[in-house]
Motif scaffolding. Structure first.
Motif, PDB file in Angstrom:
ATOM      1  N   LEU A  91      32.669  46.171  30.023  1.00  0.00           N
ATOM      2  CA  LEU A  91      33.792  45.243  30.199  1.00  0.00           C
ATOM      3  C   LEU A  91      33.781  44.791  31.646  1.00  0.00           C
ATOM      4  CD1 LEU A  91      36.199  43.998  28.685  1.00  0.00           C
ATOM      5  CD2 LEU A  91      37.598  45.854  29.583  1.00  0.00           C
ATOM      6  N   ILE A  92      33.552  43.491  31.841  1.00  0.00           N
ATOM      7  CA  ILE A  92      33.443  42.924  33.180  1.00  0.00           C
ATOM      8  C   ILE A  92      34.713  42.159  33.503  1.00  0.00           C
ATOM      9  CG2 ILE A  92      32.112  41.421  34.696  1.00  0.00           C
ATOM     10  CD1 ILE A  92      29.705  41.892  32.836  1.00  0.00           C
ATOM     11  N   THR A  93      35.296  42.465  34.652  1.00  0.00           N
ATOM     12  CA  THR A  93      36.491  41.760  35.111  1.00  0.00           C
ATOM     13  C   THR A  93      36.079  40.695  36.110  1.00  0.00           C
ATOM     14  OG1 THR A  93      37.795  43.781  34.842  1.00  0.00           O
ATOM     15  CG2 THR A  93      38.747  42.035  36.208  1.00  0.00           C
ATOM     16  N   ASP A 147      32.810  51.308  28.741  1.00  0.00           N
ATOM     17  CA  ASP A 147      33.915  51.876  27.970  1.00  0.00           C
ATOM     18  C   ASP A 147      33.458  53.089  27.169  1.00  0.00           C
ATOM     19  OD1 ASP A 147      32.650  51.020  25.646  1.00  0.00           O
ATOM     20  OD2 ASP A 147      34.094  49.437  25.193  1.00  0.00           O
ATOM     21  N   PRO A 183      39.647  36.061  31.787  1.00  0.00           N
ATOM     22  CA  PRO A 183      39.730  37.186  32.730  1.00  0.00           C
ATOM     23  C   PRO A 183      38.698  38.284  32.533  1.00  0.00           C
ATOM     24  CG  PRO A 183      41.469  37.357  31.092  1.00  0.00           C
ATOM     25  CD  PRO A 183      40.792  36.032  30.864  1.00  0.00           C
ATOM     26  N   GLN A 184      38.149  38.409  31.304  1.00  0.00           N
ATOM     27  CA  GLN A 184      37.252  39.523  31.036  1.00  0.00           C
ATOM     28  C   GLN A 184      36.073  39.090  30.179  1.00  0.00           C
ATOM     29  OE1 GLN A 184      39.941  42.391  29.189  1.00  0.00           O
ATOM     30  NE2 GLN A 184      39.961  43.601  31.075  1.00  0.00           N
ATOM     31  N   ALA A 195      32.741  40.017  40.853  1.00  0.00           N
ATOM     32  CA  ALA A 195      33.124  40.686  39.611  1.00  0.00           C
ATOM     33  C   ALA A 195      32.762  42.168  39.666  1.00  0.00           C
ATOM     34  CB  ALA A 195      32.428  40.021  38.418  1.00  0.00           C
ATOM     35  N   GLY A 200      32.235  45.677  36.747  1.00  0.00           N
ATOM     36  CA  GLY A 200      32.174  46.086  35.345  1.00  0.00           C
ATOM     37  C   GLY A 200      32.460  47.564  35.183  1.00  0.00           C
ATOM     38  N   LEU A 225      33.130  40.941  27.618  1.00  0.00           N
ATOM     39  CA  LEU A 225      32.695  42.155  26.926  1.00  0.00           C
ATOM     40  C   LEU A 225      31.260  41.972  26.464  1.00  0.00           C
ATOM     41  CD1 LEU A 225      33.424  44.950  25.712  1.00  0.00           C
ATOM     42  CD2 LEU A 225      34.017  43.752  23.604  1.00  0.00           C
ATOM     43  N   VAL A 259      29.548  35.768  32.825  1.00  0.00           N
ATOM     44  CA  VAL A 259      30.569  35.888  33.873  1.00  0.00           C
ATOM     45  C   VAL A 259      30.810  34.536  34.544  1.00  0.00           C
ATOM     46  CG1 VAL A 259      31.229  37.068  35.998  1.00  0.00           C
ATOM     47  CG2 VAL A 259      29.999  38.310  34.219  1.00  0.00           C
ATOM     48  N   THR A 283      39.165  37.466  25.653  1.00  0.00           N
ATOM     49  CA  THR A 283      38.004  38.088  26.295  1.00  0.00           C
ATOM     50  C   THR A 283      36.767  37.370  25.789  1.00  0.00           C
ATOM     51  OG1 THR A 283      39.052  40.260  26.523  1.00  0.00           O
ATOM     52  CG2 THR A 283      36.657  40.214  26.477  1.00  0.00           C
TER      53      THR A 283
END
Length: 335
Positions: free
Chosen positions: A332-334, A326, A128-129, A321, A323, A131, A119, A106
């Motif tokens: 947490l951005i995918t 949490d 993939p992610q 993308a 987010g 933070l 990103v 991450t």
């Protein structure tokens, strides 16, 4: 440059004169490019305590764009592409070139501008992610206050006939451990809060470089594994040399308590939303959500494109993308 290529950095405009949009600078910077593309919010910069001057950018971008045959938007996106490519190369040095696959990690982004680029960097590296912690712009300062006290000590031993007697090796660390405790005591760290970490500099006999290996019962096996990971091979039949022993004396500082949020909601409250604005992504002006990060709740899902504004930073979630906040308020951005 003289060859017609677009160069970004490595020198910085600094705080003085700063970017053009700060009101004094005359040379285009990455900050100017982000603002020109609508990816920074001049009315929300630094908690609305610092004025930006977006009106100063048009002439500068049009002038340079004309010189190199770009449109102003192509120039601004090109500046960011070049900056991101430079950061991508730097990340590859500490990941791929050291045997780590970025796809297994991450990307942790901080700093005032980290969220503007993270990103895009993750996309370039297939990470993939992403933070992004709370208050990312002051994370380094926070870390200075909370970090453990560390003192490093080493001694050259040059052992090329290790016989498997780990007790003798442990004895070699005793003088270093005594130095470590004394150094931490001078920092006000009590012995019960001191943690010794033992390492060895190891190599195959005949090599001119060493690998830092944690010292524990299976350290020889660990050396072979690390060598194969770093260089693509190992030779378990070849003689091993222990060049140096190293001790890291770590004094544990008091740490704050972090508590999980009791509120969970996927939907973003209207109180967190500001009016949408246009920002440029892939050459197109796109309607972009503007969100006040300090009003987000745990569980909130943010679908791009979106700009998250907060006192110390701005975070971009581009169109490709999404987010989620949490339990601790991190995002947490995918990708």
């Amino acid at each position: 440059d003289q060859g017609g290529s677009l160069r970004v950095g490595p020198e910085s405009a600094g705080a003085d004169p700063g970017p053009i949009c700060y009101g004094r600078g005359k040379r285009i910077t990455v900050t100017d490019a982000n603002l020109f593309l609508g990816r920074l919010l001049p009315e929300n910069f630094l908690g609305r305590k610092m004025r930006l001057y977006p009106e100063r950018l048009k002439a500068a971008f049009e002038g340079m764009a004309k010189d190199i045959g770009f449109s102003s938007i192509e120039l601004a996106e090109g500046i960011l592409d070049v900056a991101n490519a430079s950061m991508e190369r730097a990340i590859r040095v500490i990941s791929v070139e050291k045997g780590h696959d970025p796809r297994e990690f991450t990307l942790f982004a901080f700093g005032g501008a980290g969220g503007l680029h993270a990103v895009f960097l993750a996309g370039l590296l297939n990470i993939p992610q992403v933070l992004i912690p709370q208050n990312p712009g002051i994370l380094s300062a926070t870390g200075m206050l909370l970090a453990d006290v560390i003192r490093d000590f080493s001694r050259t031993v040059m052992i090329d006939n290790y016989d498997g007697n780990i007790k003798d090796l442990k004895k070699l660390f005793l003088p270093l451990e005594k130095q470590g405790l004394a150094a931490l005591a001078l920092e006000g760290i009590a012995e019960e809060k001191s943690i010794p970490e033992r390492y060895l500099d190891m190599r195959y006999k005949g090599q001119s470089y060493e690998i830092l290996v944690p010292f524990y019962e299976k350290f020889v096996e660990e050396f072979h594994n690390l060598h194969e990971k770093l260089y693509g091979y190992c030779n378990k039949d070849k003689m091993i040399e222990i060049v140096n022993i190293r001790l890291r004396a770590r004094g544990s500082a008091e740490k704050p308590q972090f508590y999980k949020s009791g509120k969970m909601s996927a939907k973003i409250s209207s109180k967190a939303r500001l009016p949408d604005k246009k920002a440029v992504f892939d050459g197109k002006k796109t309607s972009t959500k503007i969100i006040q990060r300090d009003r987000l709740l745990s569980g909130n899902i943010i679908k791009g494109p979106a700009l998250l504004t907060e006192y110390s930073s701005t975070i971009i979630i581009p169109p490709n993308a999404s987010g989620q906040v949490d339990d601790y308020g991190n995002i947490l951005i995918t990708v």
